[in-house]
Motif scaffolding. Sequence first.
Motif, PDB file in Angstrom:
ATOM      1  N   LEU A  28      -4.212  -0.834  -4.005  1.00  0.00           N
ATOM      2  CA  LEU A  28      -3.509  -1.090  -2.753  1.00  0.00           C
ATOM      3  C   LEU A  28      -2.845  -2.462  -2.793  1.00  0.00           C
ATOM      4  CD1 LEU A  28      -6.417   0.002  -0.361  1.00  0.00           C
ATOM      5  CD2 LEU A  28      -4.707   1.464  -1.496  1.00  0.00           C
ATOM      6  N   HIS A  29      -1.531  -2.492  -2.637  1.00  0.00           N
ATOM      7  CA  HIS A  29      -0.792  -3.749  -2.703  1.00  0.00           C
ATOM      8  C   HIS A  29      -0.782  -4.461  -1.357  1.00  0.00           C
ATOM      9  CE1 HIS A  29       2.783  -2.505  -0.395  1.00  0.00           C
ATOM     10  NE2 HIS A  29       2.570  -1.307  -0.909  1.00  0.00           N
ATOM     11  N   GLY A  30      -0.245  -5.666  -1.359  1.00  0.00           N
ATOM     12  CA  GLY A  30      -0.151  -6.460  -0.143  1.00  0.00           C
ATOM     13  C   GLY A  30       1.273  -6.865   0.169  1.00  0.00           C
ATOM     14  N   PHE A  31       1.427  -8.008   0.839  1.00  0.00           N
ATOM     15  CA  PHE A  31       2.724  -8.547   1.243  1.00  0.00           C
ATOM     16  C   PHE A  31       2.921  -9.922   0.605  1.00  0.00           C
ATOM     17  CE2 PHE A  31       5.296 -11.306   3.903  1.00  0.00           C
ATOM     18  CZ  PHE A  31       6.404 -10.526   4.191  1.00  0.00           C
ATOM     19  N   PRO A  32       4.138 -10.232   0.198  1.00  0.00           N
ATOM     20  CA  PRO A  32       5.313  -9.366   0.081  1.00  0.00           C
ATOM     21  C   PRO A  32       5.354  -8.784  -1.326  1.00  0.00           C
ATOM     22  CG  PRO A  32       5.976 -11.662  -0.170  1.00  0.00           C
ATOM     23  CD  PRO A  32       4.470 -11.643  -0.065  1.00  0.00           C
ATOM     24  N   ASP A  33       4.895  -7.575  -1.458  1.00  0.00           N
ATOM     25  CA  ASP A  33       4.688  -6.966  -2.767  1.00  0.00           C
ATOM     26  C   ASP A  33       5.013  -5.483  -2.685  1.00  0.00           C
ATOM     27  OD1 ASP A  33       4.041  -6.879  -5.429  1.00  0.00           O
ATOM     28  OD2 ASP A  33       1.951  -7.480  -5.188  1.00  0.00           O
ATOM     29  N   CYS A  34       4.684  -4.743  -3.740  1.00  0.00           N
ATOM     30  CA  CYS A  34       5.004  -3.312  -3.770  1.00  0.00           C
ATOM     31  C   CYS A  34       4.071  -2.603  -4.749  1.00  0.00           C
ATOM     32  CB  CYS A  34       6.464  -3.091  -4.165  1.00  0.00           C
ATOM     33  SG  CYS A  34       6.874  -3.737  -5.805  1.00  0.00           S
ATOM     34  N   HIS A  35       4.025  -1.284  -4.645  1.00  0.00           N
ATOM     35  CA  HIS A  35       3.086  -0.527  -5.466  1.00  0.00           C
ATOM     36  C   HIS A  35       3.454  -0.528  -6.949  1.00  0.00           C
ATOM     37  CE1 HIS A  35       6.190   2.531  -4.746  1.00  0.00           C
ATOM     38  NE2 HIS A  35       5.646   3.287  -5.686  1.00  0.00           N
ATOM     39  N   GLN A  36       4.734  -0.740  -7.276  1.00  0.00           N
ATOM     40  CA  GLN A  36       5.138  -0.750  -8.681  1.00  0.00           C
ATOM     41  C   GLN A  36       4.491  -1.890  -9.464  1.00  0.00           C
ATOM     42  OE1 GLN A  36       7.233  -0.535  -6.081  1.00  0.00           O
ATOM     43  NE2 GLN A  36       8.940   0.863  -6.472  1.00  0.00           N
ATOM     44  N   ASN A  37       4.087  -2.934  -8.760  1.00  0.00           N
ATOM     45  CA  ASN A  37       3.562  -4.110  -9.456  1.00  0.00           C
ATOM     46  C   ASN A  37       2.107  -3.985  -9.896  1.00  0.00           C
ATOM     47  OD1 ASN A  37       5.965  -5.479  -9.531  1.00  0.00           O
ATOM     48  ND2 ASN A  37       5.593  -6.631  -7.656  1.00  0.00           N
ATOM     49  N   TRP A  38       1.531  -2.797  -9.737  1.00  0.00           N
ATOM     50  CA  TRP A  38       0.208  -2.549 -10.303  1.00  0.00           C
ATOM     51  C   TRP A  38       0.294  -2.045 -11.747  1.00  0.00           C
ATOM     52  CZ3 TRP A  38      -3.998  -4.447  -8.367  1.00  0.00           C
ATOM     53  CH2 TRP A  38      -4.176  -4.596  -6.989  1.00  0.00           C
ATOM     54  N   ALA A  39       1.461  -2.073 -12.363  1.00  0.00           N
ATOM     55  CA  ALA A  39       1.633  -1.507 -13.703  1.00  0.00           C
ATOM     56  C   ALA A  39       0.616  -2.027 -14.728  1.00  0.00           C
ATOM     57  CB  ALA A  39       3.065  -1.745 -14.194  1.00  0.00           C
ATOM     58  N   PRO A  40       0.338  -3.340 -14.788  1.00  0.00           N
ATOM     59  CA  PRO A  40      -0.652  -3.781 -15.792  1.00  0.00           C
ATOM     60  C   PRO A  40      -2.021  -3.149 -15.595  1.00  0.00           C
ATOM     61  CG  PRO A  40       0.595  -5.649 -14.927  1.00  0.00           C
ATOM     62  CD  PRO A  40       0.932  -4.473 -14.059  1.00  0.00           C
ATOM     63  N   GLN A  41      -2.409  -2.946 -14.339  1.00  0.00           N
ATOM     64  CA  GLN A  41      -3.714  -2.331 -14.072  1.00  0.00           C
ATOM     65  C   GLN A  41      -3.669  -0.817 -14.291  1.00  0.00           C
ATOM     66  OE1 GLN A  41      -2.447  -4.950 -11.957  1.00  0.00           O
ATOM     67  NE2 GLN A  41      -3.765  -6.197 -13.267  1.00  0.00           N
ATOM     68  N   ARG A 188      13.366  -5.646  -4.132  1.00  0.00           N
ATOM     69  CA  ARG A 188      14.038  -4.341  -3.996  1.00  0.00           C
ATOM     70  C   ARG A 188      13.314  -3.473  -2.966  1.00  0.00           C
ATOM     71  NH1 ARG A 188      15.067  -4.931  -9.663  1.00  0.00           N
ATOM     72  NH2 ARG A 188      13.036  -4.007 -10.176  1.00  0.00           N
ATOM     73  N   THR A 189      12.009  -3.495  -2.987  1.00  0.00           N
ATOM     74  CA  THR A 189      11.242  -2.698  -2.022  1.00  0.00           C
ATOM     75  C   THR A 189      11.531  -3.149  -0.594  1.00  0.00           C
ATOM     76  OG1 THR A 189       9.467  -2.178  -3.567  1.00  0.00           O
ATOM     77  CG2 THR A 189       8.904  -2.177  -1.230  1.00  0.00           C
ATOM     78  N   LEU A 190      11.473  -4.447  -0.347  1.00  0.00           N
ATOM     79  CA  LEU A 190      11.628  -4.972   1.007  1.00  0.00           C
ATOM     80  C   LEU A 190      13.079  -4.930   1.485  1.00  0.00           C
ATOM     81  CD1 LEU A 190       9.120  -7.878   0.538  1.00  0.00           C
ATOM     82  CD2 LEU A 190       8.835  -5.958   2.113  1.00  0.00           C
ATOM     83  N   ALA A 191      14.014  -4.698   0.580  1.00  0.00           N
ATOM     84  CA  ALA A 191      15.425  -4.566   0.965  1.00  0.00           C
ATOM     85  C   ALA A 191      15.768  -3.165   1.456  1.00  0.00           C
ATOM     86  CB  ALA A 191      16.323  -4.933  -0.216  1.00  0.00           C
ATOM     87  N   GLN A 192      14.860  -2.206   1.292  1.00  0.00           N
ATOM     88  CA  GLN A 192      15.132  -0.844   1.733  1.00  0.00           C
ATOM     89  C   GLN A 192      15.198  -0.783   3.268  1.00  0.00           C
ATOM     90  OE1 GLN A 192      12.895   2.304  -0.846  1.00  0.00           O
ATOM     91  NE2 GLN A 192      11.590   0.480  -0.768  1.00  0.00           N
ATOM     92  N   PRO A 193      15.972   0.163   3.796  1.00  0.00           N
ATOM     93  CA  PRO A 193      16.140   0.244   5.253  1.00  0.00           C
ATOM     94  C   PRO A 193      14.804   0.353   5.993  1.00  0.00           C
ATOM     95  CG  PRO A 193      17.723   1.671   4.154  1.00  0.00           C
ATOM     96  CD  PRO A 193      16.789   1.176   3.087  1.00  0.00           C
ATOM     97  N   GLY A 194      14.592  -0.544   6.919  1.00  0.00           N
ATOM     98  CA  GLY A 194      13.416  -0.497   7.779  1.00  0.00           C
ATOM     99  C   GLY A 194      12.148  -1.081   7.201  1.00  0.00           C
ATOM    100  N   VAL A 195      12.129  -1.375   5.896  1.00  0.00           N
ATOM    101  CA  VAL A 195      10.867  -1.732   5.248  1.00  0.00           C
ATOM    102  C   VAL A 195      10.427  -3.154   5.598  1.00  0.00           C
ATOM    103  CG1 VAL A 195       9.770  -2.150   3.012  1.00  0.00           C
ATOM    104  CG2 VAL A 195      11.065  -0.046   3.397  1.00  0.00           C
ATOM    105  N   LEU A 196      11.332  -4.117   5.595  1.00  0.00           N
ATOM    106  CA  LEU A 196      10.922  -5.488   5.888  1.00  0.00           C
ATOM    107  C   LEU A 196      10.334  -5.596   7.295  1.00  0.00           C
ATOM    108  CD1 LEU A 196      10.680  -8.436   5.090  1.00  0.00           C
ATOM    109  CD2 LEU A 196      13.023  -8.787   5.904  1.00  0.00           C
ATOM    110  N   THR A 197      10.984  -4.973   8.275  1.00  0.00           N
ATOM    111  CA  THR A 197      10.447  -5.002   9.635  1.00  0.00           C
ATOM    112  C   THR A 197       9.093  -4.307   9.698  1.00  0.00           C
ATOM    113  OG1 THR A 197      12.599  -5.178  10.711  1.00  0.00           O
ATOM    114  CG2 THR A 197      10.825  -4.209  12.002  1.00  0.00           C
ATOM    115  N   ALA A 198       8.942  -3.190   8.998  1.00  0.00           N
ATOM    116  CA  ALA A 198       7.655  -2.488   8.980  1.00  0.00           C
ATOM    117  C   ALA A 198       6.569  -3.388   8.381  1.00  0.00           C
ATOM    118  CB  ALA A 198       7.763  -1.197   8.188  1.00  0.00           C
TER     119      ALA A 198
END
Length: 293
Positions: A28-41, A188-198
Amino acid sequence: MVKQVELVRGDMRFPALMCGDGEPVLLLHGFPDCHQNWAPQLHALAAAGYCAVAPAMRGYAPSCLALDGDYSLRAAAEDICGFAAQLGGAVHLVGHDWGAAVGYLAAARSPELFSSLTALAIPPIKRLPKAVLRVPEQLLLSAYMEFFQLPLVPEWTLRRDNLSGIEWLWRRWSPGWDGGEALANARRTLAQPGVLTAALNWYRHLPRFWTPAHKEARRWMARSIEVPTLVMLGRKDGCMSPRLLEHTVNERDFLAGVQVETVADAGHFLHLERPERINSLLLSHLAASPPLR
């Protein structure tokens, strides 16, 4: 091989990455992050014989925006419990930042679904509110949380100059480390429509003390954790002071035991800064916490 899959909760579809076969591990990722960044794990867990699944958290993709506007910790914890049930239970739970906070709540809410808990960059939350008052520097480090609760202004501040505010947070929270492609993924994740506000709405729900969702999350937070727990913080964390561990870790709160590790030469994004060290500690913890079926 990493596969792109979806986890479903009602009308919400959560994009996720999956790798490997075996006991399930939710990341489970946090802020300001995204699920893609778990790749090493993901790769390390798959190589060790686990099925690693890293979903986007509530609101971190257009397909999992909450149409009812509910970004409470209760809703997030219920998402994770729902995912664990879909994976058959006996899930190892790993969370970073907000993902760690939700992990503590989910494990307290439904311990029967989880084999272990690993929390990165967030001390145990049961005693955290009082601990903050005993670690003066944390009041300054946490000032951003009140700012993020304001309307509109946080979005404007973080979005300007191609989300330069996100880069500023990464550099402040992990001093001396270049986020590279991981930072680019988050932007890139946080630039998607509606995501930063969410994502910011997670913070805006925190002070809603009067709501049933807040009251229920507080009840879960007061419970002891019944699964083996590993807590890891970077010694250079610029978001959460490692000194908080002195006031938040109490063995009586962890009925199946708790292990605490502070990781040298790592800041807030320790799983990305020191992946080999984190993966080694994580795999040892999981091996010592077999599934309870």
